[in-house]
Design an enzyme around this catalytic site. Structure first.
Site, PDB file in Angstrom:
ATOM      1  N   ASP A   1       0.844  -1.191   0.000  1.00 49.75           N
ATOM      2  CA  ASP A   1       0.000   0.000   0.000  1.00 49.75           C
ATOM      3  C   ASP A   1       0.876   1.237   0.000  1.00 49.75           C
ATOM      4  O   ASP A   1       2.077   1.176   0.283  1.00 49.75           O
ATOM      5  CB  ASP A   1      -0.935  -0.010   1.218  1.00 49.75           C
ATOM      6  CG  ASP A   1      -0.173  -0.144   2.530  1.00 49.75           C
ATOM      7  OD1 ASP A   1       0.536   0.812   2.907  1.00 49.75           O
ATOM      8  OD2 ASP A   1      -0.273  -1.203   3.191  1.00 49.75           O
TER       9      ASP A   1
ATOM     10  N   GLU B   1      22.913 -21.483 -18.714  1.00 48.54           N
ATOM     11  CA  GLU B   1      22.029 -20.598 -17.935  1.00 48.54           C
ATOM     12  C   GLU B   1      22.828 -19.458 -17.294  1.00 48.54           C
ATOM     13  O   GLU B   1      22.366 -18.325 -17.218  1.00 48.54           O
ATOM     14  CB  GLU B   1      21.297 -21.398 -16.854  1.00 48.54           C
ATOM     15  CG  GLU B   1      20.220 -22.312 -17.427  1.00 48.54           C
ATOM     16  CD  GLU B   1      19.613 -23.243 -16.372  1.00 48.54           C
ATOM     17  OE1 GLU B   1      18.390 -23.397 -16.367  1.00 48.54           O
ATOM     18  OE2 GLU B   1      20.379 -23.828 -15.558  1.00 48.54           O
TER      19      GLU B   1
END
Ligand code: GLA
Length: 729
Positions: free
Chosen positions: A532, A612
């Site tokens: 928030d 990777e």
């Protein structure tokens, strides 16, 4: 001047760059809301109409005039007890037990600069950027005063609202409800957009028509919650991403809240946002004051993208604070999904070593380093380093990691306590619980009573001892349950506890921010359970979700983007198959998704193949290249991933010379139709070159028909397209 008071008509007019807000003091001293929308001059009181409405009562002082009713008129701050039967913003219980309040205008003040709120987060701005209006209203009988606060930030098209209540009377009163912002619309067909969810699937987009009756969202959990976000949008039924009128209300508060949209008997719409009223009953003794947390309002006449951009820019530059507000955030590796509770100092050191090799800049040691904490059943509250588990001191581990050129960060959860902890044994009354009843456990833990200063002080002291131990440059502040058993041994007034708890939390965070201005704090609550605008005042980034699945994240981050800037969204590349969903996605898809956030990694680097690793090195380079554009650019949603097969979004530099488009295919079908993505915000009449293919495109065609995403074999293909303005052709 952005705030104007017209003495003759008694109107207050608030102007931002593209919007106007107007209210009027009527002959009886009521404060009526006249207008909020596109920029307009003049007095809008012609919008008010009067008629004898059956069963809508009339204030005593209007005499025999039956056409005047608070039940019908648009109001700035409607109170319970003045004849308005719609949902009210303010309710006061008086000393005699009556619940009634009748606020009338007393005076006003206009100041340069933006007001701040004691103990609560607020948008900040200097004297050249903002003005403040304070309107004083008072109940003639109880002498309860409400100072309605308005902050006007013209450049951002933002108006903030808050209320300071003062008991200027001689007797105790209880505040039973207080909403920080209320907007009344006299007519119109609106949609209500809200963001619902659950743990690991937060902020799903929902758009529904406003109908007769009330639509309520909120949280009773003492945190803003995974279930509903304290962000509300009211949009014209026809409004889209690019066109139409819409309004946003964002609550700068991290506790329980209530948001309500109501269409009344005359098709008028009222939208309100503020504190959760259930369980709230706040004693104000004579002379005491109370602050309602702030709501940020913004209006856009050009659709939802602009509405979100208003909030993004304002929050990024005038809510977030500190050294990291504008800085490109370090790429971090978090130990949680790499090893959970199963590590020692050497394993963490090796993770840092592998990170250094890949160009990752910071290691975050997540849960499990303190007290007795080998799983999530014990240890919370005992904030001392478990050197036996680490096999060394924290200082030595940090030093070793720093020597690799890697920064160090740490996880804490200050608000919680396990019953199986030294702290709980010593101070069982420090946990929120009701005497004589068994407490509600969640994740086998209880919540500490942060409404009590001595509890906050004690935990703060413990945490400082840790943070003083070495070169700690980042803190992840977690909170892994909702509040229950609301009862504090520190007060007779249990109706104050929920609100005072949040004040205690903010007090702790503020002290932390002041004492460690160079530490980057990331908020977290089981992922995005406290995502928030209140938290953003203390933590410039928040872990967006415990769900790191790239495909789910496209949707979670889409919902989040309506109210919060990309720079605040914690997002990591994790392992595949994903630990929450079992879904397999490529490293590229995971990184394209995580780039719409603060970017980092959260997986066991030791298990990566050489291929990777090479790719991660490229991703790290890619991040550094685009991070400023991603963090400071304008964000556009290009598709709706809840409805379309592709999730796509764009970062546009403010001067519109660069655009970065990211897209992820969310579905795969045989003989698939080609999907096109339309760019936004480019300079019409100009050309842009897409840098990976090298081809030149006209801006207008890119915006009109878009660019094809080449159909490719395999699920969840991801695309990154970078366009640079090129004048010429
Ligand atoms: C919460 C957080 C996770 C992790 C764990 C540790 O669930 O959201 O990221 O920190 O706690 O217990």
């Amino acid at each position: 001047m952005s705030i104007i008071f017209d003495k003759a008509r008694k109107t207050f007019t608030l102007h931002t760059k593209d919007s106007t807000y107007q209210m009027q003091v009527d002959p009886f001293g009521f404060l009526l809301h006249l207008y909020y929308g596109r920029k307009a001059k003049g007095c809008m009181d012609y919008l008010l109409t009067y008629a004898d409405r059956g069963f809508s009562g009339n204030p005593y002082d209007v005499g025999s005039d039956r056409t005047y009713s608070m039940d019908v008129l648009p109001q700035e701050f409607p109170c319970l007890g003045n004849g308005d039967y719609r949902s009210h913003a303010f309710a006061v219980k008086n000393a005699d037990g009556s619940v009634s309040c009748d606020l009338r205008f007393q005076g006003y003040e206009i100041k340069n600069g933006k007001y701040s709120i004691k103990g609560l987060p607020a948008i900040y701005a200097d004297e050249t950027e903002a003005q403040t209006l304070e309107i004083h209203m008072q109940d003639p009988v109880s002498k309860v005063s409400a100072y309605l606060l308005y902050g006007v930030l013209p450049e951002f098209d933002v108006i903030t609202r808050s209320v300071r209540v003062v008991n200027s009377g001689k007797e105790n009163v209880h505040l039973e409800k207080i909403q920080s912002a209320c907007l009344d619309f006299l007519h119109g067909e609106y949609d209500f957009i809200s963001f619902y969810g659950r743990h690991a699937m937060e902020r799903n987009f929902q758009r529904v028509p406003v109908m007769h009756g009330s639509h309520i969202i909120g949280s009773r959990r003492g945190t803003s919650s995974h279930q509903y976000n304290p962000l509300m949008i009211l949009a014209d039924r026809e409004a889209s991403e690019d066109a139409g009128a819409c309004y946003a209300l964002s609550f700068l508060y991290s506790g329980g809240f209530k948001g309500e949209v109501e269409q009344d008997q005359f098709d008028q719409t009222r939208i309100q946002l503020g504190l959760q009223e259930e369980g709230f009953s706040y004693l104000l003794e004579p002379g005491e004051e109370f602050y309602a947390p702030e709501v940020t309002l913004t209006y856009s006449q050009n659709g939802l993208s602009k509405l979100s951009q208003n909030l993004h820019t304002c929050f990024r530059t005038h809510l977030c604070r500190g050294k990291y507000r504008d800085a490109v955030r370090p790429i971090l590796i978090n130990s949680w999904e790499a090893s959970y509770f199963d590590f020692d100092g050497q394993a963490i050191y090796e993770l840092a070593e592998q990170a250094a090799d890949l160009g990752i800049e910071m290691l975050v040691l997540d849960d499990g380093w303190f007290g007795k904490r080998d799983d999530d059943n014990s240890g919370l509250g005992d904030w001392y380093v478990n050197e036996k588990k680490l096999g060394e001191s924290l200082e030595s581990l940090i030093e070793r990691i720093n020597k690799l050129g890697v920064k160090f960060g740490i996880w804490i959860e200050p608000e919680s306590v396990n019953e199986d902890s030294g702290l709980f044994q010593r101070h069982p009354d420090w946990a929120l619980r009701i005497p004589g009843r068994n407490p509600i456990r969640a994740r086998n833990q209880l919540v500490l009573d942060f409404s009590r200063k001595e509890v906050v002080d004690a935990i703060f002291e413990q945490i400082c001892l840790i943070l003083d131990k070495g070169n700690i440059e980042y803190v992840k502040w977690d909170m892994n349950r909702g509040l229950a058993d609301i009862y504090s041994c520190g007060t007779q007034e249990q109706g104050k506890v929920m609100y005072d708890y949040v004040l205690g939390l903010y007090d702790f965070l503020e002290r932390l921010v002041q004492r460690y201005p160079d530490i980057l704090i990331e908020g977290c609550s089981g992922g995005g359970g406290r995502f928030d605008a209140g938290m953003l005042y203390y933590t410039p980034q928040i872990w967006c979700s415990d769900n790191t699945d790239a495909v789910d994240r496209v949707r979670i981050q889409y919902g989040t983007s309506f109210g919060y800037p990309v720079s605040t969204v914690g997002s990591h590349v994790s392992a595949s198959p994903n630990h929450q969903t079992g879904r397999t996605t490529s490293l590229k898809t995971r990184s394209v998704t995580a780039l719409a956030g603060t970017f980092g990694y959260e997986l066991n680097l030791g298990k990566l193949s050489d291929e990777e690793k090479k790719e991660i090195r490229r991703q790290v380079e890619n991040y550094h290249k685009y991070a400023p554009l991603i963090q400071h650019g304008l964000y556009y949603r290009l598709t709706n991933p809840f409805k379309q097969e592709v999730g796509a979004w764009e970062f546009l530099s403010e001067d519109r010379t660069e655009a970065l488009v990211h897209a992820v295919m969310l579905e795969i079908h045989g003989n698939m139709a080609v999907r096109y993505v339309k760019l936004k915000g480019l300079k019409s009449g100009h050309m842009y070159r897409e840098m990976s293919g090298g081809r030149l495109y006209t801006a207008d065609a890119l915006m009109e028909t878009g660019i094809p995403l080449p159909a490719a074999f395999g699920e969840y293909q991801a695309y990154q397209l970078y366009f640079a303005l090129e004048d010429g052709e």
